[in-house]
Motif scaffolding. Structure first.
Motif, PDB file in Angstrom:
ATOM      1  N   ASP A   1       1.119  -1.149  -0.083  1.00 44.19           N
ATOM      2  CA  ASP A   1      -0.036   0.049   0.057  1.00 44.19           C
ATOM      3  C   ASP A   1       0.973   1.332   0.031  1.00 44.19           C
TER       4      ASP A   1
ATOM      5  N   LYS B   1       0.471   3.948  -2.631  1.00 41.84           N
ATOM      6  CA  LYS B   1       0.053   5.542  -2.341  1.00 41.84           C
ATOM      7  C   LYS B   1       1.276   6.431  -2.888  1.00 41.84           C
TER       8      LYS B   1
ATOM      9  N   LYS C   1      -4.926  -0.649  -9.920  1.00 41.69           N
ATOM     10  CA  LYS C   1      -5.342   0.724  -9.247  1.00 41.69           C
ATOM     11  C   LYS C   1      -5.566   1.835 -10.199  1.00 41.69           C
TER      12      LYS C   1
END
Length: 325
Positions: free
Chosen positions: A139, A143, A175
């Protein structure tokens, strides 16, 4: 009396089916596995799995032969021209072969031009960082990439469009990020890429799980995620999968076999049955382990459906990245 005759009829029919199946298995007179490369590589290894793993399932040993050329192109061409119905021969393939199909490197031949038979085993993609990396989780990496895709430097032992590049592209695409915006450094092999990771030249290494086994206890690198559909056995049991972390980004480094597209259903089914029976044995599991493969046992329709979906996914990513039209 009627019951007795019925039981007798069922027994006779069952015996006939058994004898027919056994007779056909014996008809595979010259079982052959073709490695579409020179001896010593991954295709050779794949054929050796069939040779050793099917020893108890075949009436005669599987012979290994070599057909180098175009990283599988010569073989798939032959099995679409002169050996389309060869019931004795199986051909080794890998995920690299599937990527070649997806990107058109096998010319006119596609995933629909052979009969996908069975797997030999698998390795899986891994998302790896240096032990003291600022990225503590996948993650964290994503990000940073979502904020500025080019701020994260990926690297691996393969050029743009290769399997290793595709792993990183899949994670970004999951994503909604554009793989074309990725900063990716290509190396000549995994060893060079790992050295670059440890030296700080790249931030994330998209390698293979099997090659990381020897590094697990060294404390120099951390695997953020494995790209397998389910958690792997020890020593990787504590590492989350991309799927469970919420990323639709699996990468199976699959090894397996196909047959000519005009092979009869009877011959194809006999080979499928041989592999399915072998998968149940400890001997086959031992062969997989000895060859450095993790269990991935699929045969017949299940494998065919899986491969066609994978190739289509590769093709879409390659198109989005501008690798194909």
């Amino acid at each position: 009396m009627k019951i007795s005759r019925t039981v007798g009829s069922i027994a006779t029919a069952t015996l006939a089916i058994f004898l027919t199946t056994a007779a056909f298995a014996a008809d595979i007179e010259k079982p052959e596995c073709i490695a579409p490369a020179k001896p010593g590589g991954g295709f050779d290894l794949t054929c050796r799995v069939a040779q050793a793993g099917l020893k108890e399932e075949m009436s005669k040993p599987v012979q290994v032969s070599f057909m180098p050329g175009g990283i599988g192109a010569v073989a798939i061409n032959l099995f679409n021209t002169t050996r389309t119905d060869d019931e004795n021969a199986i051909v080794a393939f890998s995920s690299g072969s599937l990527l070649n199909i997806a990107t058109g490197k096998y010319g006119q031949w596609t995933e629909n031009d052979v009969r996908w038979l069975a797997t030999a085993g698998a390795d899986y993609g891994a998302i790896v960082v240096k032990a003291d990396s600022k990225y503590k989780s996948l993650d964290d990496v994503m990000k940073a990439a979502e904020s500025d895709t080019g701020s994260v430097i990926f690297g691996a032992g393969g050029s743009v469009g290769s399997q290793d590049w595709m792993k990183a592209a899949l994670v970004l695409k999951s994503k909604g990020l554009d793989p074309k915006a990725m900063r990716y450094v290509a190396f000549d092999g995994g060893g060079e890429a790992i050295a670059a990771l440890l030296g700080g030249s790249i931030d994330v290494y998209t390698g293979d799980v099997a090659e990381m086994a020897s590094h697990i206890g060294a404390g120099t690198m951390r695997i953020l995620a494995v790209m397998s559909p389910e958690r792997l056995p020890a020593p990787f049991a504590d590492i989350p999968t991309t799927k469970e972390l919420g990323y639709n980004a699996e990468w199976v480094i699959m090894r397996g076999y196909y047959m000519g597209k005009n092979v009869s259903d009877e011959a194809y089914d006999a080979w499928v049955k041989a592999f399915k029976e072998a998968y149940k044995t400890e001997a086959f599991a031992k062969v997989q382990k000895e060859k450095g493969l993790l269990p991935l046992n699929m045969a017949g329709k299940e494998l065919s459906d899986s491969i066609k979906g994978r190739v289509q996914n590769m093709r879409e990513i390659a198109r989005e990245a501008g690798l194909i039209n």
